[in-house]
Design a protein around this motif. Structure first.
Motif, PDB file in Angstrom:
ATOM      1  N   GLN A 160      13.835  21.046  28.814  1.00  0.00           N
ATOM      2  CA  GLN A 160      13.944  21.920  29.985  1.00  0.00           C
ATOM      3  C   GLN A 160      13.422  21.174  31.220  1.00  0.00           C
ATOM      4  N   GLU A 174      10.234  19.375  29.727  1.00  0.00           N
ATOM      5  CA  GLU A 174       9.403  19.773  28.592  1.00  0.00           C
ATOM      6  C   GLU A 174      10.293  19.834  27.358  1.00  0.00           C
ATOM      7  N   VAL A 177      11.145  22.997  20.889  1.00  0.00           N
ATOM      8  CA  VAL A 177      11.781  22.917  19.573  1.00  0.00           C
ATOM      9  C   VAL A 177      12.913  23.947  19.441  1.00  0.00           C
ATOM     10  N   ARG A 178      14.006  23.519  18.820  1.00  0.00           N
ATOM     11  CA  ARG A 178      15.112  24.444  18.541  1.00  0.00           C
ATOM     12  C   ARG A 178      15.548  24.270  17.101  1.00  0.00           C
ATOM     13  N   PRO A 189      11.240  29.916  18.327  1.00  0.00           N
ATOM     14  CA  PRO A 189      10.276  28.807  18.292  1.00  0.00           C
ATOM     15  C   PRO A 189       8.859  29.289  17.973  1.00  0.00           C
ATOM     16  N   LEU A 209       9.337  15.872  15.564  1.00  0.00           N
ATOM     17  CA  LEU A 209       9.916  16.100  16.893  1.00  0.00           C
ATOM     18  C   LEU A 209       9.620  14.930  17.827  1.00  0.00           C
ATOM     19  N   ASN A 232       4.728  19.690  23.405  1.00  0.00           N
ATOM     20  CA  ASN A 232       3.731  20.731  23.144  1.00  0.00           C
ATOM     21  C   ASN A 232       2.878  20.348  21.940  1.00  0.00           C
ATOM     22  N   ASP A 294      -1.509  25.069  28.792  1.00  0.00           N
ATOM     23  CA  ASP A 294      -0.245  25.821  28.821  1.00  0.00           C
ATOM     24  C   ASP A 294      -0.508  27.327  28.796  1.00  0.00           C
ATOM     25  N   ASP A 295       0.435  28.098  29.300  1.00  0.00           N
ATOM     26  CA  ASP A 295       0.356  29.573  29.239  1.00  0.00           C
ATOM     27  C   ASP A 295      -0.938  30.099  29.837  1.00  0.00           C
ATOM     28  N   ARG A 318       4.579  32.290  32.200  1.00  0.00           N
ATOM     29  CA  ARG A 318       5.742  32.867  32.860  1.00  0.00           C
ATOM     30  C   ARG A 318       5.644  34.373  33.029  1.00  0.00           C
ATOM     31  N   GLU A 351       5.977  28.285  35.354  1.00  0.00           N
ATOM     32  CA  GLU A 351       7.123  28.384  34.451  1.00  0.00           C
ATOM     33  C   GLU A 351       7.755  29.761  34.587  1.00  0.00           C
ATOM     34  N   GLY A 352       9.018  29.871  34.176  1.00  0.00           N
ATOM     35  CA  GLY A 352       9.693  31.175  34.221  1.00  0.00           C
ATOM     36  C   GLY A 352      10.261  31.529  35.581  1.00  0.00           C
ATOM     37  N   GLU A 354      13.100  32.419  37.622  1.00  0.00           N
ATOM     38  CA  GLU A 354      14.468  32.855  37.319  1.00  0.00           C
ATOM     39  C   GLU A 354      15.275  33.162  38.566  1.00  0.00           C
ATOM     40  N   GLY A 372      12.258  26.744  34.920  1.00  0.00           N
ATOM     41  CA  GLY A 372      12.786  28.090  34.690  1.00  0.00           C
ATOM     42  C   GLY A 372      14.301  28.120  34.699  1.00  0.00           C
ATOM     43  N   TYR A 373      14.835  29.276  34.330  1.00  0.00           N
ATOM     44  CA  TYR A 373      16.287  29.408  34.196  1.00  0.00           C
ATOM     45  C   TYR A 373      17.015  29.215  35.522  1.00  0.00           C
TER      46      TYR A 373
HETATM   47  P1  C2E Z   1       5.893  27.206  26.300  1.00  0.00           P
HETATM   48  O1  C2E Z   1       5.390  25.861  25.944  1.00  0.00           O
HETATM   49  O2  C2E Z   1       5.136  27.960  27.320  1.00  0.00           O
HETATM   50  O3  C2E Z   1       7.398  27.006  26.751  1.00  0.00           O
HETATM   51  C1  C2E Z   1       8.035  27.747  27.736  1.00  0.00           C
HETATM   52  C2  C2E Z   1       8.865  28.843  27.150  1.00  0.00           C
HETATM   53  O4  C2E Z   1       9.424  29.607  28.201  1.00  0.00           O
HETATM   54  C3  C2E Z   1      10.075  28.329  26.362  1.00  0.00           C
HETATM   55  O5  C2E Z   1      10.304  29.273  25.324  1.00  0.00           O
HETATM   56  C4  C2E Z   1      11.202  28.385  27.406  1.00  0.00           C
HETATM   57  O6  C2E Z   1      12.481  28.452  26.853  1.00  0.00           O
HETATM   58  C5  C2E Z   1      10.826  29.664  28.106  1.00  0.00           C
HETATM   59  N1  C2E Z   1      11.356  29.721  29.472  1.00  0.00           N
HETATM   60  C6  C2E Z   1      11.446  28.713  30.347  1.00  0.00           C
HETATM   61  N2  C2E Z   1      11.937  29.137  31.528  1.00  0.00           N
HETATM   62  C7  C2E Z   1      12.163  30.458  31.390  1.00  0.00           C
HETATM   63  C8  C2E Z   1      12.671  31.461  32.286  1.00  0.00           C
HETATM   64  O7  C2E Z   1      13.003  31.218  33.441  1.00  0.00           O
HETATM   65  N3  C2E Z   1      12.735  32.725  31.791  1.00  0.00           N
HETATM   66  C9  C2E Z   1      12.352  33.032  30.517  1.00  0.00           C
HETATM   67  N4  C2E Z   1      12.470  34.296  30.123  1.00  0.00           N
HETATM   68  N5  C2E Z   1      11.880  32.098  29.655  1.00  0.00           N
HETATM   69  C10 C2E Z   1      11.777  30.831  30.094  1.00  0.00           C
HETATM   70  P2  C2E Z   1      10.597  28.817  23.846  1.00  0.00           P
HETATM   71  O8  C2E Z   1      11.427  27.599  23.801  1.00  0.00           O
HETATM   72  O9  C2E Z   1      11.044  30.047  23.122  1.00  0.00           O
HETATM   73  O10 C2E Z   1       9.170  28.405  23.307  1.00  0.00           O
HETATM   74  C11 C2E Z   1       8.170  29.338  23.135  1.00  0.00           C
HETATM   75  C12 C2E Z   1       6.850  28.691  22.853  1.00  0.00           C
HETATM   76  O11 C2E Z   1       6.864  28.050  21.577  1.00  0.00           O
HETATM   77  C13 C2E Z   1       6.495  27.577  23.825  1.00  0.00           C
HETATM   78  O12 C2E Z   1       5.966  28.132  24.979  1.00  0.00           O
HETATM   79  C14 C2E Z   1       5.472  26.796  23.019  1.00  0.00           C
HETATM   80  O13 C2E Z   1       4.212  27.418  23.067  1.00  0.00           O
HETATM   81  C15 C2E Z   1       6.015  26.924  21.622  1.00  0.00           C
HETATM   82  N6  C2E Z   1       6.747  25.706  21.324  1.00  0.00           N
HETATM   83  C16 C2E Z   1       8.041  25.383  21.567  1.00  0.00           C
HETATM   84  N7  C2E Z   1       8.327  24.146  21.108  1.00  0.00           N
HETATM   85  C17 C2E Z   1       7.184  23.670  20.563  1.00  0.00           C
HETATM   86  C18 C2E Z   1       6.817  22.459  19.907  1.00  0.00           C
HETATM   87  O14 C2E Z   1       7.617  21.520  19.747  1.00  0.00           O
HETATM   88  N8  C2E Z   1       5.525  22.346  19.455  1.00  0.00           N
HETATM   89  C19 C2E Z   1       4.617  23.332  19.620  1.00  0.00           C
HETATM   90  N9  C2E Z   1       3.375  23.158  19.155  1.00  0.00           N
HETATM   91  N10 C2E Z   1       4.913  24.499  20.244  1.00  0.00           N
HETATM   92  C20 C2E Z   1       6.184  24.656  20.696  1.00  0.00           C
END
Ligand code: C2E
Ligand code: MG
Ligand code: MG
Length: 404
Positions: A160, A174, A177-178, A189, A209, A232, A294-295, A318, A351-352, A354, A372-373
């Motif tokens: 992203q 960033e 994972v998918r 994820p 990854l 991450n 993060d977050d 976000r 982040e986030g 939109e 963000g999107y």
């Molecule tokens: P994160 O690290 O805070 O990643 C950002 C999340 O926000 C991602 O969700 C992304 O797709 C989503 N996002 C980004 N921009 C927007 C937007 O504009 N609107 C909305 N609604 N969502 C947006 P995702 O991919 O579902 O990942 C969720 C969480 O899972 C991540 O939050 C992270 O904490 C974890 N994660 C994902 N990949 C990995 C990884 O490879 N390793 C680890 N340890 N955690 C991961």
């Protein structure tokens, strides 16, 4: 579904904002927050059959939580109640007993600072399956599936883009994972990471990854050698003293340098403020990696954590960013996070993003980078390559529509 309608009562607006964001992220339809217990009682009296859950602080200036519980019992409120407080846990226990004596349906108690997992524990009793339902229709991961998914290359990182708010330059991405499981679909994820963390497989997944991220990065850098790619890291990984060397040696083996990589550590209650974690994060910084918290705002991340850990970057969650233009608590949380980061010389990422309104808001706050999107979702390797080539002279927000 956790509840349809939640009322939050806390005199600290930041706590209300954090809880508000938590419940919204859990898809609760109506979330109302108030800082005043008398207002809350009047509201409950008028809507008592509609509210399913009340989350209340114990210490409030004009009416303490114990008095509040007494009034609540006289209103014949039949929904659930959870109490949250910064007081010592024995007092929290007494209050819990008191609530029971008032025949209130007390489902749990959480000490401050609240964290996502301490809230999950009370509201879901440790059952995370609700997270999976959304995208995977009750798909539960098992060890074999997980091993096969890696063996069959079903799991991959997507990228992203991160954008420099002032110039529009794509500064990197960033890796997220998918896992698209054949005949099932996208596995959330969060569910995947949770599974890996709870089953001793997070290290394996992260290195799986990271090896893919290294290969992709080598190609991305041929288009723009200044980009930085974030991975991450689960807080569990931050307890492995060998981690910084393991990461750096892999990067060097691929002929790349630390300056093109960064790491994001999500704060939750598994991130302990101990010497090992401090050493791991500090060594990552000494190796010249950026390390982001993060977050920010959702976990136990607070001023103390920022002071004690060597973060170079703060990512505002976000849930706050996307509500900042419509919810005054979220807006305040964003502002507070920016000023905290500035005091500590940290870069700030929102982040986030939109829509353009949110982008304009964060630009006015002086936030450095955005994700963000509005710019893009996470993209597969080839699509990310195309994206950076297309936007090599900077991403222009004005050209896009809000629905991008
Ligand atoms: P994160 O690290 O805070 O990643 C950002 C999340 O926000 C991602 O969700 C992304 O797709 C989503 N996002 C980004 N921009 C927007 C937007 O504009 N609107 C909305 N609604 N969502 C947006 P995702 O991919 O579902 O990942 C969720 C969480 O899972 C991540 O939050 C992270 O904490 C974890 N994660 C994902 N990949 C990995 C990884 O490879 N390793 C680890 N340890 N955690 C991961
Ligand atoms: Mg992240
Ligand atoms: Mg985040």
């Amino acid at each position: 579904m956790l509840a349809n309608s939640v009322l939050i009562i806390d005199d600290d607006p930041t706590q209300v904002a954090i809880l508000d964001a938590y419940f919204k992220s859990q898809k609760v339809k109506n979330v109302k927050g108030t800082s005043n217990a008398s207002d809350a009682l009047a509201y409950i009296n008028s809507k008592k059959n509609e509210i399913n859950l009340i989350v209340s602080d114990l210490q409030m200036p004009e009416m303490d939580g114990l008095e509040f519980l007494r009034h609540l019992s006289s209103l014949d409120y039949e929904g659930k109640i959870a109490i949250i407080s910064g007081v010592k846990s024995d007092l929290l226990d007494h209050s819990a007993r008191l609530a029971k004596m008032h025949h209130l349906n007390l489902i749990g108690q959480v000490s401050k600072p609240v964290t996502k997992s301490s809230l999950d524990k009370v509201f879901y009793k440790g059952d995370y399956s609700h997270l999976a339902v959304e995208q995977t229709e009750k798909y539960f991961i098992n060890q074999n599936d997980f091993s096969n998914a890696m063996k069959n290359d079903e799991i991959e990182p997507c990228y992203q883009p991160k954008v420099d708010v002032q110039t529009g330059r794509i500064i990197g991405a960033e890796a997220l994972v998918r896992w698209v499981k054949p005949n099932v679909g996208l596995i959330s994820p969060e569910v995947l990471i949770n599974f890996a963390e709870n089953n001793g497989r997070i290290e394996e997944l992260t290195f799986y990854l990271f090896n893919k991220i290294l290969k992709s990065t080598a190609e991305f850098l041929t288009v723009d050698p200044l980009q930085v790619f974030a991975t991450n890291l689960s807080p569990i990984m931050a307890r492995n003293l060998a981690l910084p060397d393991q990461l750096l040696s892999r990067i060097n083996k691929h002929g790349m340098k630390a300056e093109n990589f960064s790491f994001e550590v999500t704060e939750n209650n598994i991130l302990h403020l101990d010497a090992t974690t401090l050493e791991v994060l500090s060594r990552l910084r000494i190796f010249e990696f950026d390390v982001a918290i993060d977050d920010f705002g959702t976990g136990s991340s607070n001023i103390q954590t920022l002071r004690d850990f060597p973060y170079s970057e703060l990512k505002i969650d976000r849930s706050f960013v996307s509500n900042a233009t419509s919810n005054v608590f979220s807006e305040e949380t964003v502002r507070a996070a920016v000023s905290l980061a500035r005091e500590r010389n940290m870069k700030v990422v929102a982040e986030g993003i939109e829509n353009i309104e949110t982008f304009d808001f964060i630009k006015a706050q002086g936030i450095d980078y955005a994700q963000g999107y509005l710019f893009s979702k996470a993209l597969k390797h080839e699509d990310y390559l195309a994206f950076i080539k297309q936007n090599s002279d900077g991403f222009r927000v004005e050209k896009t529509s809000s629905a991008a």
